[in-house]
Scaffold this motif. Structure first.
Motif, short mmCIF file in Angstrom:
data_model
loop_
_atom_site.label_atom_id
_atom_site.label_comp_id
_atom_site.label_asym_id
_atom_site.label_seq_id
_atom_site.Cartn_x
_atom_site.Cartn_y
_atom_site.Cartn_z
N TRP A 1 -5.24 2.07 -10.53
CA TRP A 1 -4.06 3.08 -11.04
C TRP A 1 -3.14 4.32 -10.06
O TRP A 1 -4.00 5.22 -9.74
CB TRP A 1 -3.70 2.35 -12.20
CG TRP A 1 -4.48 4.78 -12.88
CD1 TRP A 1 -5.71 4.13 -13.87
CD2 TRP A 1 -4.44 5.53 -13.23
NE1 TRP A 1 -5.74 5.26 -13.89
CE2 TRP A 1 -5.29 5.87 -13.34
CE3 TRP A 1 -3.45 6.27 -12.05
CZ2 TRP A 1 -4.99 7.95 -13.73
CZ3 TRP A 1 -3.11 7.60 -12.39
CH2 TRP A 1 -4.69 8.14 -13.23
N VAL A 2 -1.93 3.61 -9.55
CA VAL A 2 -1.54 4.57 -8.90
C VAL A 2 -0.10 4.93 -9.96
O VAL A 2 1.20 4.17 -9.42
CB VAL A 2 -1.33 4.49 -7.26
CG1 VAL A 2 -1.08 5.57 -6.52
CG2 VAL A 2 -2.57 4.19 -6.60
N HIS A 3 0.09 6.28 -10.03
CA HIS A 3 1.71 6.65 -10.78
C HIS A 3 2.44 7.36 -8.95
O HIS A 3 1.33 8.60 -8.05
CB HIS A 3 1.59 8.30 -11.80
CG HIS A 3 1.73 6.61 -12.84
ND1 HIS A 3 3.44 6.44 -13.62
CD2 HIS A 3 0.11 7.26 -13.63
CE1 HIS A 3 2.01 5.81 -14.41
NE2 HIS A 3 0.77 6.24 -14.69
N CYS A 4 3.06 6.77 -8.59
CA CYS A 4 4.25 7.64 -7.12
C CYS A 4 5.84 7.35 -7.12
O CYS A 4 5.31 6.90 -8.21
CB CYS A 4 3.70 7.36 -5.78
SG CYS A 4 2.81 5.60 -5.78
N GLN A 5 5.80 7.92 -5.97
CA GLN A 5 7.43 8.00 -5.95
C GLN A 5 7.38 6.75 -4.82
O GLN A 5 6.59 7.13 -3.99
CB GLN A 5 8.38 9.03 -6.15
CG GLN A 5 9.84 7.70 -5.32
CD GLN A 5 10.32 7.22 -6.64
OE1 GLN A 5 10.20 7.32 -7.33
NE2 GLN A 5 10.90 6.29 -5.92
N PRO A 6 7.95 4.96 -5.04
CA PRO A 6 8.06 4.45 -3.59
C PRO A 6 8.21 4.91 -2.30
O PRO A 6 9.09 5.45 -2.40
CB PRO A 6 7.52 3.04 -4.13
CG PRO A 6 8.26 3.16 -5.20
CD PRO A 6 7.95 4.61 -5.63
N ARG A 7 7.89 4.65 -1.12
CA ARG A 7 9.08 4.07 -0.29
C ARG A 7 9.40 3.57 -0.36
O ARG A 7 9.49 2.23 -0.76
CB ARG A 7 7.36 3.88 1.32
CG ARG A 7 6.40 5.81 1.60
CD ARG A 7 5.67 5.55 2.74
NE ARG A 7 4.92 6.19 2.76
CZ ARG A 7 4.44 6.62 3.85
NH1 ARG A 7 3.13 5.14 3.97
NH2 ARG A 7 3.40 7.66 3.83
N ALA A 8 10.56 3.73 0.18
CA ALA A 8 12.15 2.59 0.44
C ALA A 8 11.63 1.13 1.09
O ALA A 8 12.04 0.82 -0.01
CB ALA A 8 13.44 3.05 0.86
#
Length: 308
Positions: free
Chosen positions: A96-103
């Protein structure tokens, strides 16, 4: 009892429903019932899950999906979410990964949305799974890089195939390296091939691939038809009939996606982005880009720099 986000070490600060969107946090779990995470207000960040064993069940708003080995499931922010070990499964092993994805990732994921910002990507074939697994292992190692010396080497899976580990990417270099690995995983799964109608003519699929591979090339209906051994009129008819839009509309959309990625990843002037994406007129490019993305190209790029 269900486990809330606050109870998972390294994934959320006390009183926060999820990690803030500016952080990149990665982990791999192998959980058994009654493991569950419930966020009634949703998450502030995006959550990417990649199942490697057992089964999971994920709900987001009114949407829900199961997760089996080789499935990528993504939960967007701002919608109530709940995920747990799948019914009848003895365990759920997953990254699992929590992040802000690239556009650019949202365009790759959009075809797989089942509702309420839940994206369920169909199971990847074995060859793809191995490379995605390697990308997640590399991501975990890169997240731990201090910036001094070489990044640590990725660890191989343990005897049971899984560990329980969590890492927070501290520092710009570690975050960007981790996002590069996650982008590879998303690209290999969600964007490895666009969803196509069942039974689509292989010649039409070939034309789609030609457009996607080099959208800036001077494609025309005639040139594409020649590449797939069809007459221009027959090609245009089949393409529109099977895909619901004309070849030139597909080409324009591909060129706009390509332009958006150039704006995101390079410092090329807008005029050069237009040319590299196959648009002969910067004015026309700016107009159609704004129609698609809601802002002109320069403002789109500035919004990314500002974190918008």
């Amino acid at each position: 009892m269900p486990v809330r986000a606050d109870d998972l070490p390294g994934t959320a600060a006390p009183a926060d429903p999820s990690p803030p969107p500016g952080q990149v946090i990665i982990g791999r779990f192998d959980q058994r019932p009654p493991y569950a995470v419930h966020r009634p207000r949703g998450a502030d960040s995006w959550l990417f899950t990649w199942t490697t064993g057992g089964a999971g069940l994920l709900r987001q708003g009114s949407a829900r999906t199961g997760a089996a080995p080789g499935d990528l499931v993504v939960l967007g922010p701002g919608v109530p979410q709940h995920y747990t070990v799948g019914p009848g499964a003895g365990h759920w092993a997953f990254w699992w990964v929590h992040c802000q994805p690239r556009a650019s990732w949202t365009a790759w994921l959009r075809p797989y949305e089942t509702g309420d910002r839940l994206y369920a990507v169909p199971s990847a074939p074995d060859g793809i799974r191995e490379r995605v697994d390697a990308a997640f292992r590399r991501m975990l190692a890169d997240a731990r890089w201090s910036g001094e010396g070489p990044p640590p080497a990725p660890e191989a899976a343990g005897p049971g195939g899984e560990h329980t580990e969590v890492a927070v990417a501290h520092g710009t270099a570690a975050r960007e390296l981790a996002l590069c690995s996650l982008e590879e995983a998303v690209l290999l799964t969600a964007a490895r091939s666009e969803p196509r109608p069942t039974g689509a003519d292989p010649r039409i699929r070939r034309a789609e691939d030609l457009i996607a591979a080099d959208p800036g090339a001077p494609h025309t209906v005639r040139s594409l038809a020649e590449c797939v051994a069809l007459s221009p009129s027959r090609f245009a008819h089949l393409f529109t009939e099977q895909l619901g839009h004309s070849p030139m509309r597909a080409l324009r959309h591909a060129r706009l996606r390509h332009a958006a990625r150039l704006l995101e990843a390079t410092e090329l002037p807008v005029e050069r982005v237009a040319t590299a994406s196959g648009f002969g007129s910067p004015f026309h490019f700016s107009r159609v880009f704004r129609q698609r993305y809601g802002v002109p190209p320069g403002e789109y790029r500035q919004g990314l720099r500002d974190g918008g």
